[in-house]
Scaffold this motif. Sequence first.
Motif, PDB file in Angstrom:
ATOM      1  N   THR A  32       4.310   1.871  -1.187  1.00  0.00           N
ATOM      2  CA  THR A  32       4.653   2.646  -2.275  1.00  0.00           C
ATOM      3  C   THR A  32       3.418   2.489  -3.064  1.00  0.00           C
ATOM      4  OG1 THR A  32       5.033   1.169  -1.335  1.00  0.00           O
ATOM      5  CG2 THR A  32       5.891   1.508  -4.593  1.00  0.00           C
ATOM      6  N   LEU A  33       2.356   2.484  -3.435  1.00  0.00           N
ATOM      7  CA  LEU A  33       1.064   2.536  -4.338  1.00  0.00           C
ATOM      8  C   LEU A  33       0.972   4.255  -3.942  1.00  0.00           C
ATOM      9  CD1 LEU A  33      -0.712   1.971  -6.419  1.00  0.00           C
ATOM     10  CD2 LEU A  33      -2.006   0.682  -4.473  1.00  0.00           C
TER      11      LEU A  33
ATOM     12  N   ASN B 150       3.270   6.115  -5.408  1.00  0.00           N
ATOM     13  CA  ASN B 150       3.246   6.408  -5.996  1.00  0.00           C
ATOM     14  C   ASN B 150       1.526   7.557  -6.924  1.00  0.00           C
ATOM     15  OD1 ASN B 150       5.538   4.942  -7.064  1.00  0.00           O
ATOM     16  ND2 ASN B 150       4.808   2.832  -6.933  1.00  0.00           N
ATOM     17  N   ILE B 151       1.179   7.601  -6.463  1.00  0.00           N
ATOM     18  CA  ILE B 151       0.182   7.911  -7.299  1.00  0.00           C
ATOM     19  C   ILE B 151      -0.069   9.813  -6.710  1.00  0.00           C
ATOM     20  CG2 ILE B 151      -2.786   8.257  -6.665  1.00  0.00           C
ATOM     21  CD1 ILE B 151      -2.424   5.164  -6.357  1.00  0.00           C
TER      22      ILE B 151
ATOM     23  N   TYR C 179      -1.659  -5.261  -8.227  1.00  0.00           N
ATOM     24  CA  TYR C 179      -1.520  -3.897  -7.589  1.00  0.00           C
ATOM     25  C   TYR C 179      -0.969  -3.127  -9.368  1.00  0.00           C
ATOM     26  CZ  TYR C 179       3.244  -1.958  -5.608  1.00  0.00           C
ATOM     27  OH  TYR C 179       4.004  -1.238  -5.865  1.00  0.00           O
TER      28      TYR C 179
ATOM     29  N   ILE D 249      -3.926  -0.988 -10.916  1.00  0.00           N
ATOM     30  CA  ILE D 249      -4.234  -0.166  -9.800  1.00  0.00           C
ATOM     31  C   ILE D 249      -2.882   0.900  -9.759  1.00  0.00           C
ATOM     32  CG2 ILE D 249      -4.108   0.528  -7.008  1.00  0.00           C
ATOM     33  CD1 ILE D 249      -5.799  -1.920  -6.736  1.00  0.00           C
ATOM     34  N   SER D 250      -1.837  -0.026  -9.893  1.00  0.00           N
ATOM     35  CA  SER D 250      -0.459   1.025  -9.797  1.00  0.00           C
ATOM     36  C   SER D 250      -0.511   2.435 -11.486  1.00  0.00           C
ATOM     37  CB  SER D 250       1.201   1.063  -9.584  1.00  0.00           C
ATOM     38  OG  SER D 250       0.697  -0.024  -7.976  1.00  0.00           O
TER      39      SER D 250
ATOM     40  N   PHE E 140       8.248  -0.398  -7.448  1.00  0.00           N
ATOM     41  CA  PHE E 140       6.495  -0.906  -7.672  1.00  0.00           C
ATOM     42  C   PHE E 140       7.552  -1.964  -8.341  1.00  0.00           C
ATOM     43  CE2 PHE E 140       5.428  -0.992 -11.656  1.00  0.00           C
ATOM     44  CZ  PHE E 140       3.907  -1.425 -11.040  1.00  0.00           C
TER      45      PHE E 140
ATOM     46  N   THR F 289       8.964   9.518  -5.420  1.00  0.00           N
ATOM     47  CA  THR F 289       8.015   8.583  -6.457  1.00  0.00           C
ATOM     48  C   THR F 289       8.887   7.064  -6.262  1.00  0.00           C
ATOM     49  OG1 THR F 289       9.251   8.982  -8.538  1.00  0.00           O
ATOM     50  CG2 THR F 289       7.003   9.702  -8.132  1.00  0.00           C
TER      51      THR F 289
ATOM     52  N   PHE G  60       0.980  -0.875  -0.185  1.00  0.00           N
ATOM     53  CA  PHE G  60      -0.488   0.362   0.058  1.00  0.00           C
ATOM     54  C   PHE G  60       0.615   1.124  -0.041  1.00  0.00           C
ATOM     55  CE2 PHE G  60      -3.232  -3.078   1.792  1.00  0.00           C
ATOM     56  CZ  PHE G  60      -3.812  -2.151   1.301  1.00  0.00           C
TER      57      PHE G  60
ATOM     58  N   CYS H 232      -2.282   6.083 -11.415  1.00  0.00           N
ATOM     59  CA  CYS H 232      -0.739   6.936 -11.164  1.00  0.00           C
ATOM     60  C   CYS H 232      -0.658   8.414 -12.603  1.00  0.00           C
ATOM     61  CB  CYS H 232       0.507   6.102 -11.753  1.00  0.00           C
ATOM     62  SG  CYS H 232       1.233   5.799  -9.727  1.00  0.00           S
TER      63      CYS H 232
END
Length: 121
Positions: free
Chosen positions: A33-34, A37-38, A98, A101-102, A79, A74, A31, A106
């Motif tokens: 890292t996600l 990145n977002i 993952y 979604i990433s 990731f 980032t 989560f 993003c």
Amino acid sequence: MGFLFVALGGAIGAMGRYGISLIPVKSTFPFLTLVTNILGAILIGFVVGFATGREDISENTVLFWKTGVCGGFTTFSTFSLEAYGLLKNKSYVLAAVYILISVVFCILGIVCGKKLAGLVR
């Protein structure tokens, strides 16, 4: 001179990334890292949207934010490593979720950041 601005921004971005990594989350899903990145995608979208076509923003300022802060913040390499780890552990569905979604969020983050920049310009 641009190297100095990138280095300073990169240090700030890396400290922000590290700060987020200290949030205590217990999950096999990456989560943090996600989220990083977002947030980074939103920020870089904002920077580009805000700076595009403006002559009152210096190239060094853009370098500081876009290449420095966003580049240091980032975590695409992290990731990739985490996605590889999920695949290696045969967590194929979790890896696919993952990755999907990433990438989707993003890209949406870029759109959101550009729209936010349009509101404050």
